[in-house]
Design a protein around this motif. Structure first.
Motif, PDB file in Angstrom:
ATOM      1  N   GLU A 136     -41.767 -13.090-124.266  1.00 54.40           N
ATOM      2  CA  GLU A 136     -42.438 -12.933-125.550  1.00 54.40           C
ATOM      3  C   GLU A 136     -43.321 -11.682-125.515  1.00 54.40           C
ATOM      4  OE1 GLU A 136     -44.545 -16.618-125.999  1.00 54.40           O
ATOM      5  OE2 GLU A 136     -46.114 -16.023-124.624  1.00 54.40           O
ATOM      6  N   TRP A 137     -43.662 -11.193-126.730  1.00 52.49           N
ATOM      7  CA  TRP A 137     -44.492  -9.996-126.846  1.00 52.49           C
ATOM      8  C   TRP A 137     -45.299 -10.114-128.134  1.00 52.49           C
ATOM      9  CZ3 TRP A 137     -44.010  -6.401-130.861  1.00 52.49           C
ATOM     10  CH2 TRP A 137     -44.728  -5.209-130.714  1.00 52.49           C
ATOM     11  N   PHE A 138     -46.567  -9.736-128.065  1.00 56.52           N
ATOM     12  CA  PHE A 138     -47.451  -9.791-129.238  1.00 56.52           C
ATOM     13  C   PHE A 138     -48.207  -8.476-129.354  1.00 56.52           C
ATOM     14  CE2 PHE A 138     -46.887 -14.122-127.784  1.00 56.52           C
ATOM     15  CZ  PHE A 138     -46.645 -14.816-128.956  1.00 56.52           C
ATOM     16  N   ASP A 139     -48.443  -8.046-130.600  1.00 60.70           N
ATOM     17  CA  ASP A 139     -49.205  -6.824-130.852  1.00 60.70           C
ATOM     18  C   ASP A 139     -49.789  -6.930-132.267  1.00 60.70           C
ATOM     19  OD1 ASP A 139     -50.295  -4.265-130.622  1.00 60.70           O
ATOM     20  OD2 ASP A 139     -48.465  -3.378-129.836  1.00 60.70           O
ATOM     21  N   TYR A 140     -50.439  -5.856-132.691  1.00 57.73           N
ATOM     22  CA  TYR A 140     -51.019  -5.817-134.036  1.00 57.73           C
ATOM     23  C   TYR A 140     -50.573  -4.535-134.722  1.00 57.73           C
ATOM     24  CZ  TYR A 140     -54.405  -6.353-137.785  1.00 57.73           C
ATOM     25  OH  TYR A 140     -54.986  -6.493-139.021  1.00 57.73           O
ATOM     26  N   ASP A 141     -50.074  -4.657-135.938  1.00 60.61           N
ATOM     27  CA  ASP A 141     -49.650  -3.506-136.729  1.00 60.61           C
ATOM     28  C   ASP A 141     -50.823  -3.072-137.600  1.00 60.61           C
ATOM     29  OD1 ASP A 141     -48.528  -1.649-138.474  1.00 60.61           O
ATOM     30  OD2 ASP A 141     -46.644  -2.749-138.691  1.00 60.61           O
ATOM     31  N   GLU A 142     -51.496  -1.978-137.182  1.00 60.34           N
ATOM     32  CA  GLU A 142     -52.679  -1.482-137.894  1.00 60.34           C
ATOM     33  C   GLU A 142     -52.351  -1.113-139.338  1.00 60.34           C
ATOM     34  OE1 GLU A 142     -55.802  -1.129-136.624  1.00 60.34           O
ATOM     35  OE2 GLU A 142     -55.290  -1.760-134.586  1.00 60.34           O
ATOM     36  N   LYS A 143     -51.191  -0.479-139.548  1.00 62.87           N
ATOM     37  CA  LYS A 143     -50.842   0.001-140.889  1.00 62.87           C
ATOM     38  C   LYS A 143     -50.529  -1.146-141.847  1.00 62.87           C
ATOM     39  CE  LYS A 143     -49.332   4.432-139.180  1.00 62.87           C
ATOM     40  NZ  LYS A 143     -48.274   5.044-138.441  1.00 62.87           N
ATOM     41  N   ALA A 144     -49.904  -2.207-141.339  1.00 66.07           N
ATOM     42  CA  ALA A 144     -49.578  -3.361-142.186  1.00 66.07           C
ATOM     43  C   ALA A 144     -50.727  -4.373-142.201  1.00 66.07           C
ATOM     44  CB  ALA A 144     -48.298  -4.032-141.691  1.00 66.07           C
ATOM     45  N   GLY A 145     -51.621  -4.273-141.212  1.00 65.35           N
ATOM     46  CA  GLY A 145     -52.764  -5.180-141.141  1.00 65.35           C
ATOM     47  C   GLY A 145     -52.398  -6.590-140.734  1.00 65.35           C
ATOM     48  N   GLU A 146     -51.357  -6.726-139.910  1.00 64.89           N
ATOM     49  CA  GLU A 146     -50.978  -8.073-139.471  1.00 64.89           C
ATOM     50  C   GLU A 146     -50.440  -8.084-138.045  1.00 64.89           C
ATOM     51  OE1 GLU A 146     -46.725  -8.459-141.722  1.00 64.89           O
ATOM     52  OE2 GLU A 146     -48.499  -8.850-142.929  1.00 64.89           O
ATOM     53  N   GLU A 147     -50.486  -9.282-137.456  1.00 70.25           N
ATOM     54  CA  GLU A 147     -49.973  -9.462-136.101  1.00 70.25           C
ATOM     55  C   GLU A 147     -48.452  -9.399-136.127  1.00 70.25           C
ATOM     56  OE1 GLU A 147     -49.701 -13.217-133.342  1.00 70.25           O
ATOM     57  OE2 GLU A 147     -51.741 -12.407-133.235  1.00 70.25           O
ATOM     58  N   VAL A 148     -47.881  -8.826-135.093  1.00 70.41           N
ATOM     59  CA  VAL A 148     -46.425  -8.767-134.953  1.00 70.41           C
ATOM     60  C   VAL A 148     -46.059  -9.422-133.616  1.00 70.41           C
ATOM     61  CG1 VAL A 148     -46.102  -6.728-136.398  1.00 70.41           C
ATOM     62  CG2 VAL A 148     -46.542  -6.434-133.967  1.00 70.41           C
ATOM     63  N   SER A 149     -44.843  -9.965-133.555  1.00 68.76           N
ATOM     64  CA  SER A 149     -44.458 -10.643-132.316  1.00 68.76           C
ATOM     65  C   SER A 149     -42.944 -10.699-132.142  1.00 68.76           C
ATOM     66  CB  SER A 149     -45.020 -12.061-132.276  1.00 68.76           C
ATOM     67  OG  SER A 149     -44.432 -12.852-133.290  1.00 68.76           O
ATOM     68  N   ILE A 150     -42.565 -10.888-130.888  1.00 76.64           N
ATOM     69  CA  ILE A 150     -41.180 -11.166-130.507  1.00 76.64           C
ATOM     70  C   ILE A 150     -41.285 -12.366-129.574  1.00 76.64           C
ATOM     71  CG2 ILE A 150     -39.119 -10.321-129.339  1.00 76.64           C
ATOM     72  CD1 ILE A 150     -40.223  -7.443-129.910  1.00 76.64           C
ATOM     73  N   LYS A 151     -40.650 -13.474-129.934  1.00 70.02           N
ATOM     74  CA  LYS A 151     -40.743 -14.665-129.095  1.00 70.02           C
ATOM     75  C   LYS A 151     -39.457 -15.480-129.164  1.00 70.02           C
ATOM     76  CE  LYS A 151     -43.399 -16.790-132.748  1.00 70.02           C
ATOM     77  NZ  LYS A 151     -44.654 -17.203-133.268  1.00 70.02           N
ATOM     78  N   ASP A 152     -39.420 -16.526-128.352  1.00 66.71           N
ATOM     79  CA  ASP A 152     -38.251 -17.413-128.254  1.00 66.71           C
ATOM     80  C   ASP A 152     -36.979 -16.622-127.946  1.00 66.71           C
ATOM     81  OD1 ASP A 152     -39.898 -19.591-128.876  1.00 66.71           O
ATOM     82  OD2 ASP A 152     -39.566 -19.334-131.029  1.00 66.71           O
ATOM     83  N   LEU A 153     -37.064 -15.706-126.982  1.00 64.59           N
ATOM     84  CA  LEU A 153     -35.900 -14.910-126.595  1.00 64.59           C
ATOM     85  C   LEU A 153     -34.886 -15.773-125.850  1.00 64.59           C
ATOM     86  CD1 LEU A 153     -38.354 -12.692-126.613  1.00 64.59           C
ATOM     87  CD2 LEU A 153     -36.609 -11.307-125.590  1.00 64.59           C
ATOM     88  N   LYS A 154     -33.640 -15.681-126.281  1.00 61.78           N
ATOM     89  CA  LYS A 154     -32.549 -16.377-125.602  1.00 61.78           C
ATOM     90  C   LYS A 154     -31.449 -15.355-125.347  1.00 61.78           C
ATOM     91  CE  LYS A 154     -33.506 -20.755-127.901  1.00 61.78           C
ATOM     92  NZ  LYS A 154     -34.477 -20.268-128.886  1.00 61.78           N
ATOM     93  N   TRP A 155     -31.178 -15.083-124.075  1.00 60.24           N
ATOM     94  CA  TRP A 155     -30.134 -14.151-123.677  1.00 60.24           C
ATOM     95  C   TRP A 155     -28.882 -14.940-123.353  1.00 60.24           C
ATOM     96  CZ3 TRP A 155     -31.306  -9.280-124.613  1.00 60.24           C
ATOM     97  CH2 TRP A 155     -32.645  -8.895-124.596  1.00 60.24           C
ATOM     98  N   GLU A 156     -27.742 -14.453-123.795  1.00 62.39           N
ATOM     99  CA  GLU A 156     -26.469 -15.128-123.512  1.00 62.39           C
ATOM    100  C   GLU A 156     -25.413 -14.088-123.177  1.00 62.39           C
ATOM    101  OE1 GLU A 156     -23.111 -17.820-125.856  1.00 62.39           O
ATOM    102  OE2 GLU A 156     -24.992 -17.366-126.855  1.00 62.39           O
ATOM    103  N   ILE A 157     -24.679 -14.341-122.113  1.00 61.37           N
ATOM    104  CA  ILE A 157     -23.547 -13.483-121.773  1.00 61.37           C
ATOM    105  C   ILE A 157     -22.310 -14.240-122.175  1.00 61.37           C
ATOM    106  CG2 ILE A 157     -22.311 -12.335-119.905  1.00 61.37           C
ATOM    107  CD1 ILE A 157     -25.182 -12.355-118.469  1.00 61.37           C
ATOM    108  N   ARG A 158     -21.522 -13.644-123.082  1.00 66.42           N
ATOM    109  CA  ARG A 158     -20.375 -14.357-123.636  1.00 66.42           C
ATOM    110  C   ARG A 158     -19.171 -13.444-123.758  1.00 66.42           C
ATOM    111  NH1 ARG A 158     -20.120 -14.370-129.566  1.00 66.42           N
ATOM    112  NH2 ARG A 158     -21.348 -12.629-130.332  1.00 66.42           N
ATOM    113  N   ARG A 159     -18.028 -14.052-123.976  1.00 59.20           N
ATOM    114  CA  ARG A 159     -16.794 -13.289-124.182  1.00 59.20           C
ATOM    115  C   ARG A 159     -16.886 -12.561-125.522  1.00 59.20           C
ATOM    116  NH1 ARG A 159     -14.998 -13.452-119.632  1.00 59.20           N
ATOM    117  NH2 ARG A 159     -14.530 -15.367-118.574  1.00 59.20           N
ATOM    118  N   ALA A 160     -16.520 -11.288-125.515  1.00 63.70           N
ATOM    119  CA  ALA A 160     -16.583 -10.493-126.747  1.00 63.70           C
ATOM    120  C   ALA A 160     -15.243 -10.495-127.456  1.00 63.70           C
ATOM    121  CB  ALA A 160     -16.995  -9.072-126.426  1.00 63.70           C
TER     122      ALA A 160
END
Length: 160
Positions: A136-160
């Motif tokens: 997960e990753w959290f930060d703050y967007d000064e220009k938009a005035g709100e918190e931003v985040s990336i969470k619940d990451l699920k990586w999967e290796i699958r047949r293409a």
């Protein structure tokens, strides 16, 4: 052909992508398994789409050349194209980030080390130095005035 797919909950950001340029290559880090004997290499292995290695007894090249310690078979993997950005979706959807042509091996697990970047959804802010190793990753967007985040990451290796 294998694909590395990501599902993630993005808030306030989009276009999540690894930093992957000839000057700053991204090293994709995986656990690797031989498709002949099914032995899994105990260590993590890394490959870059900008690095080419010679394949024994052939004129071909691959991004990753590996010889299984158990059965001695040589295997290869090549990243087929530049990584594709993960876009904000609600609900989060699985999206292929890269595709790899694997011969004689399979990647079984991915470790997201290295630097990632993203863009602000509601602003022109560019977020750099994103570290996804903790899932997960959290930060703050000064220009938009709100918190931003990336969470619940699920990586999967699958047949293409």
């Amino acid at each position: 052909m294998l694909a590395l797919a990501l599902t993630a909950d993005l808030t306030g950001v989009t276009d999540l992508l690894p930093v992957d340029t000839p000057d700053e290559p991204y090293f994709w880090t995986f656990k690797v398994q031989c498709t002949s004997c099914r032995d899994t290499h105990p260590n993590w292995v890394s490959l870059s789409r900008y690095e080419m290695n010679e394949v024994s007894g052939s004129k071909g090249e691959a991004n990753f050349v590996w010889r299984c310690k158990s059965c001695k078979r040589e295997s290869t993997a090549t990243v087929k194209s530049a990584p594709k950005a993960y876009l904000l979706a609600s609900p989060p959807q699985r999206h292929d980030i890269i595709q790899m042509d694997c011969r004689g091996l399979e990647f079984t697990e991915f470790k997201a080390d290295g630097e990632w970047v993203a863009k602000g959804l509601e602003s022109p802010t560019k977020f750099t130095g994103i570290d996804l190793q903790e899932g997960e990753w959290f930060d703050y967007d000064e220009k938009a005035g709100e918190e931003v985040s990336i969470k619940d990451l699920k990586w999967e290796i699958r047949r293409a």
